[in-house]
Motif scaffolding. Structure first.
Motif, short mmCIF file in Angstrom:
data_model
loop_
_atom_site.label_atom_id
_atom_site.label_comp_id
_atom_site.label_asym_id
_atom_site.label_seq_id
_atom_site.Cartn_x
_atom_site.Cartn_y
_atom_site.Cartn_z
N LEU A 1 0.83 -1.20 0.00
CA LEU A 1 0.00 0.00 0.00
C LEU A 1 0.87 1.25 0.00
N ALA A 2 0.36 2.31 -0.62
CA ALA A 2 0.99 3.62 -0.60
C ALA A 2 0.04 4.61 0.07
N GLY A 3 0.60 5.62 0.71
CA GLY A 3 -0.24 6.63 1.34
C GLY A 3 0.52 7.93 1.51
N HIS A 4 -0.21 9.05 1.53
CA HIS A 4 0.40 10.36 1.70
C HIS A 4 0.97 10.51 3.11
N ARG A 5 2.06 11.26 3.21
CA ARG A 5 2.71 11.51 4.50
C ARG A 5 2.18 12.79 5.13
N VAL A 6 2.10 13.88 4.35
CA VAL A 6 1.63 15.17 4.85
C VAL A 6 0.60 15.72 3.87
N GLY A 7 -0.55 16.13 4.38
CA GLY A 7 -1.61 16.65 3.53
C GLY A 7 -2.35 15.55 2.81
N LYS A 8 -3.46 15.91 2.17
CA LYS A 8 -4.27 14.99 1.39
C LYS A 8 -4.68 13.76 2.20
N GLY A 9 -5.06 14.02 3.44
CA GLY A 9 -5.51 12.95 4.32
C GLY A 9 -4.42 12.39 5.20
N GLN A 10 -3.17 12.50 4.77
CA GLN A 10 -1.97 12.07 5.48
C GLN A 10 -2.15 10.80 6.33
N PRO A 11 -2.61 9.70 5.72
CA PRO A 11 -2.82 8.48 6.50
C PRO A 11 -1.54 7.91 7.09
N PHE A 12 -0.39 8.16 6.42
CA PHE A 12 0.87 7.59 6.90
C PHE A 12 1.80 8.65 7.48
N THR B 1 3.32 -4.40 3.05
CA THR B 1 4.29 -3.31 2.93
C THR B 1 3.55 -1.99 2.83
N LEU B 2 3.98 -1.03 3.64
CA LEU B 2 3.43 0.33 3.62
C LEU B 2 4.51 1.27 3.12
N THR B 3 4.17 2.14 2.19
CA THR B 3 5.15 3.07 1.63
C THR B 3 4.62 4.50 1.71
N THR B 4 5.54 5.45 1.93
CA THR B 4 5.16 6.85 1.96
C THR B 4 6.39 7.71 1.67
N CYS B 5 6.18 9.01 1.52
CA CYS B 5 7.29 9.92 1.22
C CYS B 5 8.16 10.15 2.45
N HIS B 6 9.42 10.49 2.20
CA HIS B 6 10.37 10.75 3.27
C HIS B 6 11.41 11.74 2.78
N PRO B 7 11.82 12.66 3.66
CA PRO B 7 11.25 12.97 4.98
C PRO B 7 9.92 13.71 4.84
N LYS B 8 9.35 14.09 5.96
CA LYS B 8 8.10 14.83 5.91
C LYS B 8 8.30 16.11 5.10
N TYR B 9 7.28 16.49 4.35
CA TYR B 9 7.28 17.68 3.51
C TYR B 9 8.25 17.55 2.33
N SER B 10 8.60 16.33 1.99
CA SER B 10 9.51 16.11 0.88
C SER B 10 9.15 14.81 0.19
#
Length: 319
Positions: free
Chosen positions: A177-188, A279-288
Motif C-alpha cells: 500500500l501507498a499513502g500520503h505523508r503530509v496533507g491529502k488525508g496524510q494516513p501515513f 508493505t506500507l510506503t510513503t514519502c520521506h522525509p516529511k514535507y519532501s
C-alpha cells in the motif's frame, strides 16, 4: 512534504591672501557664498537621491519577500489543511460505499483474499474503489482508513492505495500500500513511529488479518534502556533494520525508483514467497518526496469476520 556611504565634506580654501577691502569681502561674499552653498546643496541633493533610491530598493525587496512569504504560507495551508478537508471527504465516501456494499452481501474481492491463495491470483477492481479497511492501533484507537485500488494521485487522494501488481490481503506474497505523508488525508503521517511487533489490522468482507511489523523486537526493547539519546536512537533504528530469515527488514529508506520493495519477497524479486507480507510506503522525509519510507510486516494470524466482533488487537476486540 527557500534569497540571496560615507560622505566626505569638501573644504574650499581661498589662497589669494588677505583683502582689507570691504568691497572685496563683500564681493567675495556675494560671489562665493551662494556658489559654495549651491555646491553643498548639490551634494546633499545627490546624496538624498542616492538614499532615496536605496530606500526604494529596500522597500521594494521587502514587499517582494513579504508577498512570497504570504504565497508560501497559503500554499502550505492548502497542502496541509485544505487538502486534508477534501481528502477526508473522499475517504468518507469510499468508506460509506464499502460499508454499504458489505451490508448488501457484496464483496469487491469476490472471496479471493483467502489464506495461502497461490501468488498471482488477482481481482480486477475499478481504480479508486474501496475494498478493505486498515487499522493501526499505534496511531490511536480512532485510526481507520478504507483502502482503495490504485496509487495514482487521484486514488491516493481518497485514502491508502493498493499497488495493483501486488497481492491481496492474506495472500502469499506482498500486499503493498501507498499513502500520503503530509496533507491529502496524510494516513501515513506517523509511519516512522511504528516499532517491531506493532500490529497492523486489515479488514475485508470475510476476514480479519493481523500483521506484525518486522525487525528485532528484543533488540528494540533493549535499546530503550540506553541512557544516551543518540545511542538509543541508533540502536532502535538498527533493531528496525534487522534482516529476518528471508532478508526482509522491518523498516528502510529508499529512492523513489526502488520498486523492488513491493516485490512478493521485498528486495528479492526472484525469490519465491512462502508467507503473506504487508508493505506500507510513503514519502520521506516529511514535507519532501526525495525518498520513500518503507515498513514491512508479516501476517501473524487471521480470523473470520463474525458479526460486529473485533479482533483482540483492536480496542474492545475479543476474537
Amino acid at each position: 512534504m527557500t534569497g540571496k556611504h560615507h560622505v566626505d565634506a569638501d573644504v574650499d580654501v581661498d589662497d589669494r591672501g588677505p583683502d582689507t577691502s570691504g568691497s572685496a569681502i563683500r564681493s567675495l561674499g556675494a560671489r562665493d557664498r551662494p556658489d559654495s552653498g549651491g555646491r553643498a546643496r548639490g551634494r546633499a541633493d545627490s546624496g538624498g537621491r542616492a538614499d532615496s533610491g536605496g530606500l526604494a530598493l529596500a522597500r521594494g525587496l521587502g514587499e517582494v519577500l513579504l508577498t512570497c512569504g504570504v504565497v508560501l504560507l497559503l500554499f502550505i495551508g492548502y497542502e496541509v489543511w485544505v487538502s486534508n478537508l477534501f481528502a477526508d471527504r473522499k475517504q468518507a465516501q469510499a468508506r460509506e460505499q464499502l460499508t454499504t456494499a458489505w451490508q448488501r452481501g457484496q464483496d469487491p474481492l469476490k472471496g479471493e483474499d483467502r489464506m495461502n491463495l497461490p501468488i498471482g491470483k488477482q481481482v480486477v477492481l475499478p481504480a479508486g474503489q474501496g475494498f478493505a479497511n486498515l487499522y493501526i492501533p499505534a496511531f490511536g484507537k480512532d485510526f481507520a482508513r478504507t483502502v482503495v485500488q490504485g496509487t495514482s494521485d487521484r486514488d491516493l487522494d481518497a485514502g491508502p492505495g493498493h499497488y495493483v501488481s501486488s497481492q491481496l490481503p492474506g495472500q502469499l506474497g506482498n500486499f503493498a500500500l501507498a499513502g500520503h505523508r503530509v496533507g491529502k488525508g496524510q494516513p501515513f503521517l506517523n509511519l516512522d513511529k511504528l516499532r517491531p511487533g506493532d500490529k497492523i489490522v486489515v479488514q475485508t468482507a470475510a476476514n480479519w488479518y493481523v500483521y506484525a511489523v518486522l525487525g528485532s523486537r528484543p533488540a528494540y526493547l533493549a535499546a530503550g534502556g540506553i541512557a544516551d539519546p543518540a545511542k538509543r536512537e541508533a540502536a532502535e533504528v538498527a533493531a528496525l533494520a534487522a534482516l529476518d530469515s528471508q532478508g526482509v527488514r522491518g523498516r528502510e529508506i529508499v529512492s523513489p525508483e526502488a520498486v523492488h520493495v513491493i516485490a512478493p519477497v521485498p528486495n528479492h524479486p526472484l525469490a519465491t514467497p512462502a508467507r503473506a507480507l504487508l508493505t506500507l510506503t510513503t514519502c520521506h522525509p516529511k514535507y519532501s518526496a526525495d525518498q520513500r519510507l518503507i515498513v514491512h510486516a508479516q501476517l501473524s494470524r487471521a480470523a473470520p469476520r463474525s458479526g460486529s466482533s473485533l479482533p483482540r488487537e483492536l480496542p474492545g476486540g475479543t476474537i
